[in-house]
Structure formats: C-alpha cells, structure tokens
Design a protein around this motif. Structure first.
Motif, PDB file in Angstrom:
ATOM      1  N   LEU A 155       2.770  10.181   2.386  1.00  0.00           N
ATOM      2  CA  LEU A 155       3.941  10.721   3.074  1.00  0.00           C
ATOM      3  C   LEU A 155       3.687  10.915   4.562  1.00  0.00           C
ATOM      4  CD1 LEU A 155       4.900  13.322   0.336  1.00  0.00           C
ATOM      5  CD2 LEU A 155       6.095  11.176   0.826  1.00  0.00           C
ATOM      6  N   GLY A 156       2.431  11.098   4.928  1.00  0.00           N
ATOM      7  CA  GLY A 156       2.082  11.208   6.339  1.00  0.00           C
ATOM      8  C   GLY A 156       1.907   9.874   7.027  1.00  0.00           C
ATOM      9  N   SER A 157       2.206   8.778   6.324  1.00  0.00           N
ATOM     10  CA  SER A 157       2.000   7.424   6.856  1.00  0.00           C
ATOM     11  C   SER A 157       3.271   6.594   6.743  1.00  0.00           C
ATOM     12  CB  SER A 157       0.855   6.746   6.092  1.00  0.00           C
ATOM     13  OG  SER A 157      -0.312   7.530   6.078  1.00  0.00           O
ATOM     14  N   LEU A 180      -9.023   9.591   8.761  1.00  0.00           N
ATOM     15  CA  LEU A 180      -7.666   9.129   8.473  1.00  0.00           C
ATOM     16  C   LEU A 180      -6.876  10.195   7.729  1.00  0.00           C
ATOM     17  CD1 LEU A 180      -5.538   6.781   8.228  1.00  0.00           C
ATOM     18  CD2 LEU A 180      -6.684   6.201   6.066  1.00  0.00           C
ATOM     19  N   LEU A 181      -7.478  10.798   6.720  1.00  0.00           N
ATOM     20  CA  LEU A 181      -6.783  11.817   5.927  1.00  0.00           C
ATOM     21  C   LEU A 181      -6.394  13.010   6.789  1.00  0.00           C
ATOM     22  CD1 LEU A 181      -5.829  12.721   3.126  1.00  0.00           C
ATOM     23  CD2 LEU A 181      -8.140  13.585   2.686  1.00  0.00           C
ATOM     24  N   LEU A 182      -7.285  13.452   7.664  1.00  0.00           N
ATOM     25  CA  LEU A 182      -6.973  14.592   8.524  1.00  0.00           C
ATOM     26  C   LEU A 182      -5.835  14.250   9.487  1.00  0.00           C
ATOM     27  CD1 LEU A 182      -7.831  17.496   9.320  1.00  0.00           C
ATOM     28  CD2 LEU A 182      -9.311  16.453  11.046  1.00  0.00           C
ATOM     29  N   GLU A 183      -5.893  13.067  10.074  1.00  0.00           N
ATOM     30  CA  GLU A 183      -4.853  12.669  11.023  1.00  0.00           C
ATOM     31  C   GLU A 183      -3.480  12.643  10.358  1.00  0.00           C
ATOM     32  OE1 GLU A 183      -3.045   8.715  13.083  1.00  0.00           O
ATOM     33  OE2 GLU A 183      -5.027   8.569  12.143  1.00  0.00           O
ATOM     34  N   ARG A 184      -3.403  12.096   9.142  1.00  0.00           N
ATOM     35  CA  ARG A 184      -2.108  11.958   8.482  1.00  0.00           C
ATOM     36  C   ARG A 184      -1.607  13.292   7.942  1.00  0.00           C
ATOM     37  NH1 ARG A 184      -1.290   6.332   8.442  1.00  0.00           N
ATOM     38  NH2 ARG A 184      -2.499   5.714  10.278  1.00  0.00           N
ATOM     39  N   LEU A 185      -2.479  14.144   7.448  1.00  0.00           N
ATOM     40  CA  LEU A 185      -2.042  15.469   7.007  1.00  0.00           C
ATOM     41  C   LEU A 185      -1.509  16.287   8.188  1.00  0.00           C
ATOM     42  CD1 LEU A 185      -4.849  16.480   4.472  1.00  0.00           C
ATOM     43  CD2 LEU A 185      -2.522  15.729   3.948  1.00  0.00           C
ATOM     44  N   ASP A 188       4.954   4.805   8.787  1.00  0.00           N
ATOM     45  CA  ASP A 188       4.994   3.506   9.455  1.00  0.00           C
ATOM     46  C   ASP A 188       4.403   2.401   8.576  1.00  0.00           C
ATOM     47  OD1 ASP A 188       6.121   4.660  11.677  1.00  0.00           O
ATOM     48  OD2 ASP A 188       4.210   4.916  12.719  1.00  0.00           O
ATOM     49  N   GLU A 189       3.494   2.772   7.700  1.00  0.00           N
ATOM     50  CA  GLU A 189       2.827   1.793   6.846  1.00  0.00           C
ATOM     51  C   GLU A 189       3.345   1.783   5.418  1.00  0.00           C
ATOM     52  OE1 GLU A 189       1.184   4.195   8.556  1.00  0.00           O
ATOM     53  OE2 GLU A 189      -0.478   3.325   9.702  1.00  0.00           O
ATOM     54  N   LEU A 190       3.783   2.935   4.907  1.00  0.00           N
ATOM     55  CA  LEU A 190       4.144   3.054   3.498  1.00  0.00           C
ATOM     56  C   LEU A 190       5.506   3.722   3.340  1.00  0.00           C
ATOM     57  CD1 LEU A 190       0.733   4.334   2.071  1.00  0.00           C
ATOM     58  CD2 LEU A 190       1.567   1.979   2.096  1.00  0.00           C
ATOM     59  N   GLU A 191       6.324   3.151   2.476  1.00  0.00           N
ATOM     60  CA  GLU A 191       7.600   3.755   2.110  1.00  0.00           C
ATOM     61  C   GLU A 191       7.550   4.105   0.630  1.00  0.00           C
ATOM     62  OE1 GLU A 191      12.337   2.671   1.539  1.00  0.00           O
ATOM     63  OE2 GLU A 191      11.012   1.246   2.569  1.00  0.00           O
ATOM     64  N   VAL A 192       7.539   5.400   0.336  1.00  0.00           N
ATOM     65  CA  VAL A 192       7.511   5.854  -1.052  1.00  0.00           C
ATOM     66  C   VAL A 192       8.940   5.798  -1.586  1.00  0.00           C
ATOM     67  CG1 VAL A 192       6.893   7.705  -2.639  1.00  0.00           C
ATOM     68  CG2 VAL A 192       5.548   7.357  -0.535  1.00  0.00           C
ATOM     69  N   ILE A 193       9.221   4.839  -2.468  1.00  0.00           N
ATOM     70  CA  ILE A 193      10.594   4.684  -2.950  1.00  0.00           C
ATOM     71  C   ILE A 193      10.889   5.573  -4.151  1.00  0.00           C
ATOM     72  CG2 ILE A 193      10.734   2.345  -2.052  1.00  0.00           C
ATOM     73  CD1 ILE A 193      10.464   1.310  -4.908  1.00  0.00           C
TER      74      ILE A 193
END
Length: 315
Positions: free
Chosen positions: A25-27, A306-311, A29-34
C-alpha cells in the motif's frame, strides 16, 4: 511512468502479513492492490478477515475491499498459530473496528472473476498464507491459470527445514493439498521460503527507526513487530526475528535484492514425518522440468531500507 502492476493479496493476517500489506500500500507507483482475499490460517477466517480490513484502514485504504474466502483447508482440519501471533492474530497494536463493508463475493469467486475480467497476464496473485483460496479458484475455474501473470508466495522451506514440523513450513503444512494444486498447475511461480525469509532479520535498531517516523501506521506497526518478536526471541534466543511475508512484496518491488534459481518443487502429501514439505530439487538431480523460481538469498539492509521508506509514506 510504467503502469502499476495489478496484484491480489491473499492473506491470513498475522503481523508479518500486515507488514506485507502495508509495504504494498505504500508503493502505489509500482503496485495496485485490486482486492484482498482472506483465508483461514494464522487464526480462523472471521479474524483474518477482520484483521485485513483493519490493516487497510490503518493505511488509509478502506476503499480496497476484503473478500472472505475459505474457512478450512481443502482436505485437512484447520491448524492455527495463535501461539505465534496472539489470540487476535495482530496482538501488539490497537486498531479500531473497520468501518468499510466487506466485499460481496466469496474470496474464491473474486479471484476467478478478477482474473477472467482482466487481460491475460496482467494480474499477479500474492499468497501470504495457506493457498486454499487460490487452489479452490483453480479447481473451480481452470481457465484462470494461463491468465495469471505470476503467483508469488511466502511458503515452504528446504535447506532450513520447517518451522511447524521438522520438515514443513506453516503455510504449506496447513494446506499441502492446495499447494500441490498450485505447484502442479503450470502457473508461473516464485516461492519465498523460510530459507530466504530467515535472512530478513528485523533488528531492535530498525524498530527504533520505525518508531521515529511518528505516524500512526509506524507506531502500530512497531507494536505488532515487538509482539511478534517475542516468539522469535524465545525460539532462537536472540533479540532479532525475521519478517516473512513482506518478502513477497519486496520481491515484486526490488527483485534485485533477492537471489535464487528455477527448480522443480513437489509437495509431500502423505508421509507422517514430512507431510507439507516442499521438496526442492536445487541441484536438478531428478531432471524434472523446473516449475518454480525458488528464492534463497536476500540483501537484508536493502530490504529493510525499502520497507522503512514505504511505511513512512503511510498516514
């Protein structure tokens, strides 16, 4: 910019499932959770469904529906893991009851309908728990199999043995028959086993960094991780413990952080000693055609950065 990759998250939250959902959910631009489908696993279905809703609302994404799926494995009785995750499955945080309604379809039907409606090869399915929902969808409507872009799963183990029995990892052990259906379906597969996720070490220093973010998502996530670590501390005798499920999303976002190889993988269904084991032919001794990308290596520093940046992007 490239169009975000469409994904379905199939999950049984679980603190580490929650981290995986939040990373996705924090990404945007790369992922769309449908959509999110819930399955019985770490805790029973009613609770995994509720937990998935609460995690979505924590991230400010109550617009994404949750579809309750299967209440039990395909053949076996349900085995749960409150001994790891607490009675709620998300012990360690304080989340309000969800306000958004559940999706109106059964989770299996949502998977089928979504894949049949989308152009072939455009939807990836991420399984973070037992693979019951996906396997049932494949059995009910085999035409979905060639339409799936890829299935990326957290499950299994070979070199590290198992974490539920000496041979079997939890997600596969709970429903090995479902895993067998998926692994023999011919779908494109990437497997993130405990051989890889045991290298995703969450340290006290990283948790302190997460808390300094100061957002509600960061604070609640840190609480979940601290509870989750208690089990690891007792099991391994350390103050650090891996987060398994976010590695699935990490692989989608940054495959360069991971290493592995294509292998033939079979699921043991019958042995009283090794039922649920993922038998990985790492050295190609059987000469059977590879059916799965098996990940074994992980850049831990890169993954947690990566995890810290997106959270930190979440409210």
């Amino acid at each position: 910019m490239a169009t975000p990759r469409k994904i379905i998250i199939d999950t049984d939250p679980g603190q580490d499932d929650a981290f995986a959902m939040l990373l996705a959910l924090g990404s945007p631009d790369e992922l769309e959770v449908i959509g999110v489908t819930a399955v019985a696993g770490n805790v029973p279905l009613a609770r995994t469904t509720l937990n998935a809703q609460m995690v979505l609302e924590l991230a400010g994404r109550a617009d994404i529906p949750v579809y309750p799926g299967c209440e039990r494995p395909m053949v076996r009785s349900l085995f749960t893991a409150e001994y790891v995750h607490g009675d709620s499955g998300l012990d360690g945080c304080d989340l309000p009851a969800p306000s958004a309604p559940l999706g109106e379809k059964h989770g299996v039907d949502f998977i089928i309908d979504s894949l049949m409606a989308a152009p072939p090869g455009t939807v990836t399915v991420c399984t973070l728990g037992p693979m019951t929902n996906l396997a049932m969808a494949m059995v009910k409507q085999p035409a979905i199999v060639p339409r799936i872009a890829e299935v990326v799963l957290m499950g299994g183990g070979f070199f590290e043995g198992g974490n539920t029995t000496p041979a079997a990892e939890f997600n596969i052990f709970v429903d090995p028959h479902a895993a067998h259906v998926v692994f023999t379906s011919g779908v494109k597969l990437a497997m993130v086993p405990i051989d890889c996720t045991y290298k995703a070490i969450l340290t006290p220093g990283w948790l302190a960094e997460l808390r300094t973010v100061g957002s509600n998502t960061a604070i609640q996530s840190a609480g979940m991780a601290e509870f989750y670590q208690r089990f690891g501390n007792e099991k391994f005798g350390t103050d650090s413990y891996p987060l398994h499920d976010p590695c699935v999303i990490g692989y989608l976002l940054r495959p360069d952080l991971f290493g592995g190889r294509m292998c033939h993988v079979a699921i043991d269904l019958v042995s009283p000693l090794t039922a649920g084991m993922t038998v990985v032919d790492w050295w190609n001794v059987t000469k059977k055609p590879p059916n799965c990308m098996v990940l074994r290596d992980l850049d831990n520093d890169g993954f947690y950065a990566l995890l810290l940046e997106r959270l930190a992007r979440l409210p």
